[in-house]
Design a protein around this motif. Sequence first.
Motif, PDB file in Angstrom:
ATOM      1  N   GLU A  25       0.830  -1.207   0.000  1.00  0.00           N
ATOM      2  CA  GLU A  25       0.000   0.000   0.000  1.00  0.00           C
ATOM      3  C   GLU A  25       0.866   1.259   0.000  1.00  0.00           C
ATOM      4  N   LEU A  26       1.928   1.269   0.788  1.00  0.00           N
ATOM      5  CA  LEU A  26       2.798   2.444   0.853  1.00  0.00           C
ATOM      6  C   LEU A  26       3.586   2.635  -0.445  1.00  0.00           C
ATOM      7  N   VAL A  27       3.984   1.542  -1.076  1.00  0.00           N
ATOM      8  CA  VAL A  27       4.671   1.647  -2.369  1.00  0.00           C
ATOM      9  C   VAL A  27       3.732   2.283  -3.395  1.00  0.00           C
ATOM     10  N   LYS A  28       2.465   1.898  -3.359  1.00  0.00           N
ATOM     11  CA  LYS A  28       1.488   2.493  -4.273  1.00  0.00           C
ATOM     12  C   LYS A  28       1.355   3.996  -4.038  1.00  0.00           C
ATOM     13  N   ILE A  29       1.442   4.397  -2.796  1.00  0.00           N
ATOM     14  CA  ILE A  29       1.287   5.817  -2.460  1.00  0.00           C
ATOM     15  C   ILE A  29       2.531   6.622  -2.836  1.00  0.00           C
ATOM     16  N   TYR A  30       3.699   6.095  -2.512  1.00  0.00           N
ATOM     17  CA  TYR A  30       4.919   6.896  -2.620  1.00  0.00           C
ATOM     18  C   TYR A  30       5.758   6.662  -3.870  1.00  0.00           C
ATOM     19  N   HIS A  31       5.385   5.733  -4.713  1.00  0.00           N
ATOM     20  CA  HIS A  31       6.195   5.504  -5.904  1.00  0.00           C
ATOM     21  C   HIS A  31       6.040   6.697  -6.841  1.00  0.00           C
ATOM     22  N   PRO A  32       7.143   7.398  -7.159  1.00  0.00           N
ATOM     23  CA  PRO A  32       7.067   8.621  -7.962  1.00  0.00           C
ATOM     24  C   PRO A  32       6.482   8.401  -9.360  1.00  0.00           C
ATOM     25  N   ASP A  33       6.676   7.242  -9.943  1.00  0.00           N
ATOM     26  CA  ASP A  33       6.156   6.975 -11.279  1.00  0.00           C
ATOM     27  C   ASP A  33       4.629   6.929 -11.309  1.00  0.00           C
ATOM     28  N   ARG A  34       4.020   6.701 -10.180  1.00  0.00           N
ATOM     29  CA  ARG A  34       2.559   6.589 -10.111  1.00  0.00           C
ATOM     30  C   ARG A  34       1.888   7.949  -9.944  1.00  0.00           C
ATOM     31  N   MET A  35       2.682   9.003  -9.735  1.00  0.00           N
ATOM     32  CA  MET A  35       2.101  10.309  -9.455  1.00  0.00           C
ATOM     33  C   MET A  35       1.962  11.189 -10.695  1.00  0.00           C
ATOM     34  N   GLY A  36       2.454  10.746 -11.823  1.00  0.00           N
ATOM     35  CA  GLY A  36       2.336  11.553 -13.030  1.00  0.00           C
ATOM     36  C   GLY A  36       3.310  12.725 -13.026  1.00  0.00           C
ATOM     37  N   ASP A  37       2.833  13.886 -13.414  1.00  0.00           N
ATOM     38  CA  ASP A  37       3.680  15.075 -13.551  1.00  0.00           C
ATOM     39  C   ASP A  37       3.753  15.815 -12.214  1.00  0.00           C
ATOM     40  N   ILE A  38       4.881  15.676 -11.513  1.00  0.00           N
ATOM     41  CA  ILE A  38       5.081  16.354 -10.236  1.00  0.00           C
ATOM     42  C   ILE A  38       6.413  17.088 -10.263  1.00  0.00           C
ATOM     43  N   SER A  39       6.595  18.020  -9.337  1.00  0.00           N
ATOM     44  CA  SER A  39       7.830  18.797  -9.291  1.00  0.00           C
ATOM     45  C   SER A  39       9.003  17.911  -8.877  1.00  0.00           C
ATOM     46  N   GLU A  40      10.200  18.367  -9.218  1.00  0.00           N
ATOM     47  CA  GLU A  40      11.406  17.605  -8.867  1.00  0.00           C
ATOM     48  C   GLU A  40      11.553  17.467  -7.356  1.00  0.00           C
ATOM     49  N   GLY A  41      11.255  18.541  -6.620  1.00  0.00           N
ATOM     50  CA  GLY A  41      11.362  18.502  -5.161  1.00  0.00           C
ATOM     51  C   GLY A  41      10.432  17.473  -4.548  1.00  0.00           C
ATOM     52  N   ARG A  42       9.195  17.466  -5.007  1.00  0.00           N
ATOM     53  CA  ARG A  42       8.219  16.486  -4.501  1.00  0.00           C
ATOM     54  C   ARG A  42       8.628  15.079  -4.890  1.00  0.00           C
ATOM     55  N   LYS A  43       9.160  14.938  -6.106  1.00  0.00           N
ATOM     56  CA  LYS A  43       9.595  13.622  -6.567  1.00  0.00           C
ATOM     57  C   LYS A  43      10.731  13.103  -5.681  1.00  0.00           C
ATOM     58  N   ARG A  44      11.684  13.971  -5.330  1.00  0.00           N
ATOM     59  CA  ARG A  44      12.798  13.561  -4.451  1.00  0.00           C
ATOM     60  C   ARG A  44      12.288  13.142  -3.077  1.00  0.00           C
ATOM     61  N   LYS A  45      11.322  13.926  -2.543  1.00  0.00           N
ATOM     62  CA  LYS A  45      10.751  13.585  -1.242  1.00  0.00           C
ATOM     63  C   LYS A  45      10.078  12.214  -1.277  1.00  0.00           C
ATOM     64  N   MET A  46       9.370  11.962  -2.359  1.00  0.00           N
ATOM     65  CA  MET A  46       8.686  10.674  -2.492  1.00  0.00           C
ATOM     66  C   MET A  46       9.699   9.541  -2.631  1.00  0.00           C
ATOM     67  N   GLU A  47      10.778   9.789  -3.366  1.00  0.00           N
ATOM     68  CA  GLU A  47      11.819   8.771  -3.504  1.00  0.00           C
ATOM     69  C   GLU A  47      12.470   8.483  -2.161  1.00  0.00           C
ATOM     70  N   LYS A  49      11.062   8.869   0.808  1.00  0.00           N
ATOM     71  CA  LYS A  49      10.079   8.139   1.613  1.00  0.00           C
ATOM     72  C   LYS A  49      10.006   6.681   1.162  1.00  0.00           C
ATOM     73  N   LEU A  50      10.072   6.460  -0.146  1.00  0.00           N
ATOM     74  CA  LEU A  50      10.036   5.096  -0.670  1.00  0.00           C
ATOM     75  C   LEU A  50      11.261   4.312  -0.213  1.00  0.00           C
ATOM     76  N   LYS A  51      12.418   4.953  -0.168  1.00  0.00           N
ATOM     77  CA  LYS A  51      13.625   4.285   0.336  1.00  0.00           C
ATOM     78  C   LYS A  51      13.443   3.872   1.792  1.00  0.00           C
ATOM     79  N   GLU A  52      12.842   4.766   2.580  1.00  0.00           N
ATOM     80  CA  GLU A  52      12.553   4.444   3.982  1.00  0.00           C
ATOM     81  C   GLU A  52      11.618   3.252   4.088  1.00  0.00           C
ATOM     82  N   VAL A  53      10.570   3.256   3.278  1.00  0.00           N
ATOM     83  CA  VAL A  53       9.592   2.157   3.277  1.00  0.00           C
ATOM     84  C   VAL A  53      10.287   0.850   2.894  1.00  0.00           C
ATOM     85  N   ASN A  54      11.126   0.889   1.862  1.00  0.00           N
ATOM     86  CA  ASN A  54      11.861  -0.312   1.437  1.00  0.00           C
ATOM     87  C   ASN A  54      12.788  -0.817   2.537  1.00  0.00           C
ATOM     88  N   GLU A  55      13.490   0.117   3.177  1.00  0.00           N
ATOM     89  CA  GLU A  55      14.401  -0.258   4.268  1.00  0.00           C
ATOM     90  C   GLU A  55      13.639  -0.923   5.409  1.00  0.00           C
TER      91      GLU A  55
END
Length: 193
Positions: A25-47, A49-55
Amino acid sequence: MKNYYLILEIDRDASQEEIKSAYIELVKIYHPDRMGDISEGRKRKMEDKLKEVNEAYEALSDPLRRAEYEHWLDYNLQELETSSSAQTGTKDYYEILGVDPSASFDEIEDVYYQLIEFYDVDSASNCSKQERQIYQAKLREIEEAYQVLSDLENRSMHDRKLNSRGHKKSESSQPKSQTKENKPSKIPKINLW
């Protein structure tokens, strides 16, 4: 170290199926590819968060690593209980923050924000009442240590108190950097694991 249960938003007694489900569920929320067109800053934040979730998932999905993490968590909770009940004498604020007496103001600030993030009671919804009380006590202690060590005058007084009580200190108790200039506007998050 981060609280992996909080990151995955699960209880400590979660089953392997619950861990996997929360992870998906968290991967679905935070995966940057699933968010479409987002800013670079938001994309980095999501990446990030996704690293944290993976860890967190890697640590909790493997029974051996989860057991090691549980041991670490239990040990630190015991340490917190011991330190909050043994409030005698002069507190060693360097020990509370886990920094060397020669640490710079920036190093102290970095550690402070890491500890505040780890012991965040507001996001610890899956903690027991006892754990929340221990975390709150630890947060008060961390805040007090930071207030003293982040001010040069208070830090010097603290060093004198420690020296007068015979506490061991490193060779140089002077901070590496005595200016608060050049502090980063955003504190980097460093993995404590």
